[in-house]
Design an enzyme around this catalytic site. Structure first.
Site, mmCIF file in Angstrom:
data_model
loop_
_atom_site.group_PDB
_atom_site.id
_atom_site.type_symbol
_atom_site.label_atom_id
_atom_site.label_comp_id
_atom_site.label_asym_id
_atom_site.label_seq_id
_atom_site.Cartn_x
_atom_site.Cartn_y
_atom_site.Cartn_z
ATOM 1 N N ILE A 32 0.821 -1.169 -0.121
ATOM 2 C CA ILE A 32 0.260 -0.431 -0.005
ATOM 3 C C ILE A 32 0.874 1.238 0.065
ATOM 4 O O ILE A 32 0.313 2.369 -0.496
ATOM 5 C CB ILE A 32 -1.298 -0.147 0.790
ATOM 6 C CG1 ILE A 32 -0.610 0.154 2.583
ATOM 7 C CG2 ILE A 32 -2.029 -1.129 1.257
ATOM 8 C CD1 ILE A 32 -1.517 0.325 3.166
ATOM 9 N N HIS A 101 6.590 -11.516 5.243
ATOM 10 C CA HIS A 101 7.256 -11.363 4.443
ATOM 11 C C HIS A 101 8.720 -10.975 3.738
ATOM 12 O O HIS A 101 9.159 -10.568 4.192
ATOM 13 C CB HIS A 101 5.752 -9.762 3.899
ATOM 14 C CG HIS A 101 6.006 -9.618 5.395
ATOM 15 N ND1 HIS A 101 5.873 -9.238 6.332
ATOM 16 C CD2 HIS A 101 6.622 -8.389 4.445
ATOM 17 C CE1 HIS A 101 6.192 -7.662 7.037
ATOM 18 N NE2 HIS A 101 6.611 -7.147 6.153
#
Length: 123
Positions: A32, A101
């Site tokens: 994002i 991640h």
């Protein structure tokens, strides 16, 4: 012992994400707050808080995340020119979500160390 994170909510479809890849072990979605023209996060569906929590039983997931990163780079046309894969660990390493991640970044000519100025090569 892992706590629910924003990534758990994305996996469970409780909050939206721009998902670009999914299989039984992993999910990849656009960051994002992108730091490159192509910036996706590749996460395991099994929550693992940090690199320090990777063990013999779940180590295969880290390899799988890298396979997904390479596949995405190929599919999006960045494999030949190159891309960067980063996994941060804990606060000083820049980790903000405690669910491991990979950041897959491409579309920039990247320097070293990472904080050097970057030259945009695609938009």
């Amino acid at each position: 012992m892992s706590q629910e994170t924003i990534f758990t909510k994305i996996i469970n479809r409780e909050i939206p994400a721009d998902i670009v890849y999914e299989d039984e072990k992993a999910l990849a979605f656009k960051d994002i707050n992108p730091q490159a023209p192509f910036h996706v996060l590749v996460i395991p569906k099994q929550p693992i808080a940090t690199i320090n929590d990777v063990n013999e039983e779940n180590a295969h997931l880290v390899g799988h995340l890298h396979l997904v990163a390479a596949r995405l780079a190929e599919e999006h046309g960045f494999a030949e020119n190159g891309y960067r894969v980063v996994m941060n660990c804990n606060n000083d390493g820049g980790q903000t979500v405690y669910h491991i991640h990979l950041h897959v970044l491409a579309g920039l000519e990247m320097g070293w160390p990472p904080y050097q100025s970057r030259k945009k090569v695609v938009s």
